[in-house]
Write a protein that holds these residues in place. Structure first.
Motif, PDB file in Angstrom:
ATOM      1  N   ASN A 162       0.823  -1.218   0.000  1.00 50.07           N
ATOM      2  CA  ASN A 162       0.000   0.000   0.000  1.00 50.07           C
ATOM      3  C   ASN A 162       0.853   1.264   0.000  1.00 50.07           C
ATOM      4  O   ASN A 162       0.344   2.370   0.027  1.00 50.07           O
ATOM      5  CB  ASN A 162      -0.963   0.000   1.195  1.00 50.07           C
ATOM      6  N   GLY A 163       2.196   1.100   0.028  1.00 55.71           N
ATOM      7  CA  GLY A 163       3.101   2.245  -0.050  1.00 55.71           C
ATOM      8  C   GLY A 163       3.440   2.861   1.291  1.00 55.71           C
ATOM      9  O   GLY A 163       4.308   3.724   1.368  1.00 55.71           O
ATOM     10  N   GLU A 164       2.781   2.449   2.362  1.00 55.67           N
ATOM     11  CA  GLU A 164       3.078   3.015   3.685  1.00 55.67           C
ATOM     12  C   GLU A 164       4.224   2.248   4.333  1.00 55.67           C
ATOM     13  O   GLU A 164       4.559   1.144   3.933  1.00 55.67           O
ATOM     14  CB  GLU A 164       1.829   2.948   4.572  1.00 55.67           C
ATOM     15  N   HIS A 165       4.824   2.854   5.374  1.00 57.16           N
ATOM     16  CA  HIS A 165       5.934   2.219   6.091  1.00 57.16           C
ATOM     17  C   HIS A 165       5.426   1.631   7.406  1.00 57.16           C
ATOM     18  O   HIS A 165       4.710   2.303   8.145  1.00 57.16           O
ATOM     19  CB  HIS A 165       7.042   3.239   6.367  1.00 57.16           C
ATOM     20  N   ALA A 202       2.289  -4.661   9.935  1.00 56.79           N
ATOM     21  CA  ALA A 202       1.651  -4.608   8.615  1.00 56.79           C
ATOM     22  C   ALA A 202       0.545  -5.648   8.508  1.00 56.79           C
ATOM     23  O   ALA A 202      -0.523  -5.373   7.945  1.00 56.79           O
ATOM     24  CB  ALA A 202       2.694  -4.828   7.528  1.00 56.79           C
ATOM     25  N   LYS A 203       0.775  -6.827   9.062  1.00 57.09           N
ATOM     26  CA  LYS A 203      -0.261  -7.866   9.011  1.00 57.09           C
ATOM     27  C   LYS A 203      -1.469  -7.475   9.860  1.00 57.09           C
ATOM     28  O   LYS A 203      -2.606  -7.732   9.469  1.00 57.09           O
ATOM     29  CB  LYS A 203       0.316  -9.207   9.472  1.00 57.09           C
ATOM     30  N   LYS A 204      -1.220  -6.865  11.027  1.00 59.79           N
ATOM     31  CA  LYS A 204      -2.333  -6.415  11.875  1.00 59.79           C
ATOM     32  C   LYS A 204      -3.157  -5.353  11.164  1.00 59.79           C
ATOM     33  O   LYS A 204      -4.371  -5.271  11.349  1.00 59.79           O
ATOM     34  CB  LYS A 204      -1.811  -5.868  13.201  1.00 59.79           C
ATOM     35  N   ALA A 205      -2.494  -4.531  10.340  1.00 54.67           N
ATOM     36  CA  ALA A 205      -3.201  -3.488   9.586  1.00 54.67           C
ATOM     37  C   ALA A 205      -3.911  -4.066   8.370  1.00 54.67           C
ATOM     38  O   ALA A 205      -4.650  -3.367   7.685  1.00 54.67           O
ATOM     39  CB  ALA A 205      -2.223  -2.402   9.156  1.00 54.67           C
ATOM     40  N   GLY A 206      -3.694  -5.351   8.087  1.00 51.81           N
ATOM     41  CA  GLY A 206      -4.357  -5.997   6.956  1.00 51.81           C
ATOM     42  C   GLY A 206      -3.758  -5.630   5.611  1.00 51.81           C
ATOM     43  O   GLY A 206      -4.448  -5.697   4.589  1.00 51.81           O
ATOM     44  N   VAL A 207      -2.497  -5.250   5.603  1.00 51.49           N
ATOM     45  CA  VAL A 207      -1.832  -4.815   4.376  1.00 51.49           C
ATOM     46  C   VAL A 207      -1.193  -6.016   3.687  1.00 51.49           C
ATOM     47  O   VAL A 207      -0.577  -6.877   4.328  1.00 51.49           O
ATOM     48  CB  VAL A 207      -0.751  -3.758   4.701  1.00 51.49           C
ATOM     49  N   ALA A 208      -1.323  -6.078   2.375  1.00 49.20           N
ATOM     50  CA  ALA A 208      -0.639  -7.113   1.596  1.00 49.20           C
ATOM     51  C   ALA A 208       0.843  -6.764   1.553  1.00 49.20           C
ATOM     52  O   ALA A 208       1.220  -5.604   1.349  1.00 49.20           O
ATOM     53  CB  ALA A 208      -1.213  -7.172   0.190  1.00 49.20           C
ATOM     54  N   THR A 209       1.676  -7.772   1.764  1.00 50.51           N
ATOM     55  CA  THR A 209       3.122  -7.541   1.811  1.00 50.51           C
ATOM     56  C   THR A 209       3.863  -8.560   0.966  1.00 50.51           C
ATOM     57  O   THR A 209       3.377  -9.667   0.747  1.00 50.51           O
ATOM     58  CB  THR A 209       3.654  -7.643   3.258  1.00 50.51           C
TER      59      THR A 209
END
Length: 144
Positions: free
Chosen positions: A60-63, A70-77
């Protein structure tokens, strides 16, 4: 059908394969632990205290400070650090198997049979010593 299945399972190579798979799985766990708990921290000290397991790219481009955040935020990595650990696991297992096969091949060297102590007489087809110049049975001369 049960008897055939039992005969199939009890064949030596099937049992050997099963034992090999079980030992391989256990060996894989040992190597994974070695890589993640011993090797990776040593390498990461030399590489500037980088923790491979937290090397990732958030799509998502965020750090995010950690992969867990990142996983807790639900972001694909893209977890390239974890991939590097798996590659190290594979290389260590492959090298260990190479060493085992190499040692086994050295131990399994073919024995060269000694030269024969006897030969066959071309005249009477009797077996005579290989160094004989005359056949003891028919008296015919023998080529050296």
């Amino acid at each position: 059908m049960f008897k055939e299945f039992k005969a199939f399972i009890m064949r030596g190579n099937v049992l050997d394969l099963a034992v090999g798979i079980i030992i391989g799985a256990a060996f894989g766990k040992i190597v994974s632990s070695f890589v993640s708990d011993i090797l990776t921290p040593v390498i990461s000290i030399g590489a500037g205290k980088v923790d491979f397991s937290n090397l990732f790219l958030a799509l998502n481009g965020e750090h995010y400070a950690t992969l867990e955040e990142a996983k807790k935020a639900g972001v694909a990595t893209i977890n390239y650090g974890l991939f590097m650990n798996v590659v190290l696991d594979f290389l260590i297992v492959a090298f260990a198997i190479f060493l085992i096969v190499r040692i086994a091949n050295r131990m399994k060297k073919e024995e060269v049979p000694p030269p024969p102590n006897s030969k066959e007489c071309p005249e009477c087809l009797s077996t005579i010593p290989s160094k004989a110049r005359k056949c003891a049975h028919c008296g015919s001369p023998q080529a050296a």
